[in-house]
Write a protein that holds these residues in place. Structure first.
Motif: not given
Length: 521
Positions: A295-298, A302-316
Motif C-alpha cells: 500500500x502507501x507508506x508514509x 530513508x534510503x532503506x525504503x527504496x527497495x520497497x518501491x521497486x515495480x518488480x517487487x513480488x508483492x507489488x
C-alpha cells in the motif's frame, strides 16, 4: 503597625501571584482549545504545552505559598485575611468511589442553655479525597475432591488454566509488572525495591521470569495485530535508536514502528501500532517487516525504503509519501525568531527565504486541518481545489530561489531536500488517504525516546524484541482509548482458556471490559 503593614504587603504579593497564575492558566487553556479545534499535533506545539503546564505548576505553587504567608501575617497582626484566592469550582468526586462516613460526635446537651432536648435538623457533609496504599492478597483456588459411594471413584474438578506454567503471580500482578516495565519504563530492579518496601520479596530474577512467560503467553495477540497492521491500505513508518547491551558494550540498535490509523480519512478499521527491534538500520529490516504489504507508506526519506518501491517487487510496489512536517522543520530551524532571540549575539541571521517557506507550508496545513476526518474523496476534492495551486506556486518559487543561491547557502539544503523528492511530497494531491505528516509514527516512538533515559539500554537483542512485542500491545490499546493495564489483566486471565478461533475477541478494539470474577467463598 509594622505587623499590619507586613500583612498588607504579603496580601498584595499574594494577589499578584494569583493574577500571574490565572493568566498562565488561561493561556494554557487557550492553547489546548486551539490544539483541539484545529488538530495541531506538531512536536513544537506539544513541547509548548508541556512547558506551559510546568510553568503553571510552579506559579500555582507560588501563589498558594504567598496566600498562606499572607494569612499567617494577618493572624499575627490580629486582622482578617486581606486576600483569599479565587479557585475554580471543584468537580464532584466520581460516584463509583466508595464512601467512608466519619461522623463527628454531636454534643449531648445544648452549649447555650444546657438542655438535653436536642433534635436533629440535618447534616453537612465535607468530602475529602484519600488514597489507600496498595493492598496485597493471596488468592487460594480450592478444588474439592469427592468420592462416589456407589462406584468408589474419586472425582475432582480440573485445575483452572494459569497465566503462566507453574506461575504464582495473578493476572493483575502480571499486568502491573508488564505495564510498569514497558508502559511506564520502570525497570524491574526498581519495581523489586518498591515491592520490598511494601513487604513483598520479589527478586529481579523472579520478576524477569514472569515477564518472559507472560510475553510468550501474549504472543498470539501480537501476531493478530501484526496481520491487521499489514493489511492496511496505508501505513506510517519510522524508527528510533535504542542502546542494546552486547558483550561488555552497548550497540546502537533500532526500534521500528508501523502505525495503521485510518481515522484521518474516516476509515472504519481500528488503529494499531506494530513495533520491531533490530541491532542496526540496514535495508533488509524494512524489507522483512513489510513483506506482503503493497500500500502507501508514509515515512522519511530513508534510503532503506527504496527497495520497497521497486515495480518488480513480488508483492507489488509500495507507494511512498513523504512528511511535510519533516521538511518544514528544516526551514523552521533557519527561521526560528524566538530561538534566535534567546541566543543573543551568537544567533545566526534569520533566513527570509526559510521564513517565507514556513509561511507557505503553514498555509497547506491550515487547509488540512479543515478536512481532517473527512472521507478520502472529499479530502481529495478540497486538495485539488485549494491545495494544488499552493503546491504548484511553492514549487515554482523554490526553484526560482534555488537558482539565486550558492551551494554553500544554509537554506539551499532544505530546498534541495524537497525539490529532489517533489513527486513524493506532492503525492497527497492524488490520493485522499495520504496525510500531510508522519506524526502518527513519530508519536508512537515518543515512549521509547523518553524511556531511554529511565532504563538506559536493552539488556540483549531478545530483550529489545520483548520490548517491541509489549509496545505493540500497549500502544495499540492506547490508540483505541483502552486502559492498557486493565486490558492486559483481563487478557492474561482469559487467554489460556480461550480457543484459538476466538482470540480476536481479546484484541483491544473488540474488548468489552473485564470478565466477571469467580465467586470467593
Amino acid at each position: 503597625m509594622i505587623r499590619a503593614e507586613r500583612a498588607r504587603r504579603l496580601a498584595a504579593e499574594a494577589a499578584q501571584s494569583d493574577v500571574t497564575a490565572l493568566v498562565a492558566h488561561l493561556k494554557l487553556q487557550i492553547e489546548k482549545l486551539r490544539r483541539e479545534l484545529y488538530g495541531s499535533r506538531s512536536e513544537r506545539k506539544a513541547r509548548l504545552l508541556e512547558q506551559m503546564e510546568l510553568q503553571l505548576e510552579d506559579l500555582e505553587t507560588t501563589a498558594s505559598e504567598d496566600e498562606r504567608a499572607a494569612e499567617d501575617a494577618a493572624t499575627r497582626a490580629g486582622a482578617d485575611a486581606a486576600f483569599t484566592r479565587k479557585r475554580p469550582a471543584r468537580k464532584p468526586f466520581p460516584a463509583h468511589l466508595p464512601r467512608e462516613r466519619v461522623i463527628v460526635e454531636a454534643p449531648e446537651s445544648c452549649p447555650c442553655c444546657g438542655s438535653t432536648r436536642l433534635s436533629k435538623l440535618g447534616e453537612d457533609i465535607t468530602e475529602t479525597l484519600e488514597v489507600i496504599p496498595r493492598r496485597w492478597k493471596v488468592v487460594q483456588t480450592v478444588r474439592e475432591r469427592f468420592a462416589c459411594r456407589q462406584c468408589e471413584r474419586v472425582t475432582q474438578p480440573p485445575a483452572p488454566f494459569h497465566v503462566t506454567p507453574r506461575g504464582f503471580a495473578g493476572p493483575h500482578l502480571l499486568a502491573t509488572i508488564l505495564f510498569d516495565k514497558f508502559g511506564q519504563h520502570l525497570p524491574l530492579n526498581r519495581q523489586s525495591e518498591r515491592y520490598a518496601r511494601e513487604g513483598i520479596d520479589l527478586s529481579v530474577s523472579t520478576l524477569a521470569d514472569q515477564v518472559g512467560a507472560a510475553t510468550a503467553a501474549l504472543a498470539p495477540l501480537h501476531t493478530l495485530i501484526e496481520a491487521h497492521v499489514k493489511a492496511a491500505e496505508r501505513l506510517h513508518g519510522d524508527d528510533t535508536t535504542v542502546p542494546i547491551l552486547a558483550k561488555g558494550k552497548t550497540i546502537t540498535g533500532h526500534i521500528w514502528t508501523y502505525v495503521r490509523d485510518d481515522r484521518p480519512f474516516a476509515g472504519p478499521a481500528p488503529p494499531a501500532a506494530l513495533y520491531y527491534a533490530s541491532r542496526d538500520r540496514r535495508q533488509e529490516h524494512p524489507e522483512r517487516h513489510l513483506g506482503g504489504f503493497a500500500g502507501i507508506l508514509q515515512a522519511d526519506a530513508y534510503s532503506g525504503y527504496n527497495s520497497l518501491t521497486d515495480p518488480s517487487r513480488a508483492e507489488g510496489a509500495v507507494t511512498p509519501a513523504l512528511c511535510w512536517a519533516h521538511a518544514r522543520r528544516k526551514f523552521f530551524e533557519l527561521a526560528d525568531i524566538a530561538a534566535n532571540a534567546r541566543r543573543g549575539r551568537q544567533a545566526a541571521a534569520i533566513s527570509p527565504v526559510a521564513l517565507q517557506a514556513v509561511r507557505r507550508i503553514d498555509a497547506l496545513f491550515d487547509i488540512e486541518r479543515t478536512i481532517n476526518g473527512f472521507d478520502a474523496a472529499e479530502r481529495l476534492r478540497v486538495r485539488q481545489e485549494a491545495s494544488a495551486p499552493l503546491v504548484s506556486n511553492l514549487e515554482a518559487w523554490l526553484r526560482e530561489e534555488r537558482a539565486l543561491l550558492s551551494r554553500s547557502a544554509s537554506v539551499a539544503k532544505p530546498i534541495d531536500y524537497m525539490l529532489k523528492r517533489w513527486d513524493r511530497f506532492a503525492g497527497f494531491l492524488e490520493d485522499g488517504r495520504i496525510c500531510l505528516t508522519n506524526n502518527a509514527a513519530e508519536c508512537a516512538l515518543r515512549g521509547f525516546a523518553l524511556g531511554r533515559k529511565a532504563w538506559l539500554f536493552a539488556g540483549s537483542e531478545r530483550g529489545a524484541d520483548r520490548a517491541a512485542t509489549m509496545a505493540t500491545l500497549i500502544g495499540t490499546a492506547k490508540l483505541n482509548d483502552i486502559d492498557p493495564q486493565a486490558w492486559l489483566a483481563d487478557v492474561l486471565a482469559r487467554i489460556a482458556a480461550t480457543p484459538q478461533g476466538r482470540l480476536p475477541e481479546l484484541l483491544p478494539w473488540n474488548w468489552t471490559g473485564p470478565a466477571p470474577s469467580a465467586a470467593i467463598a
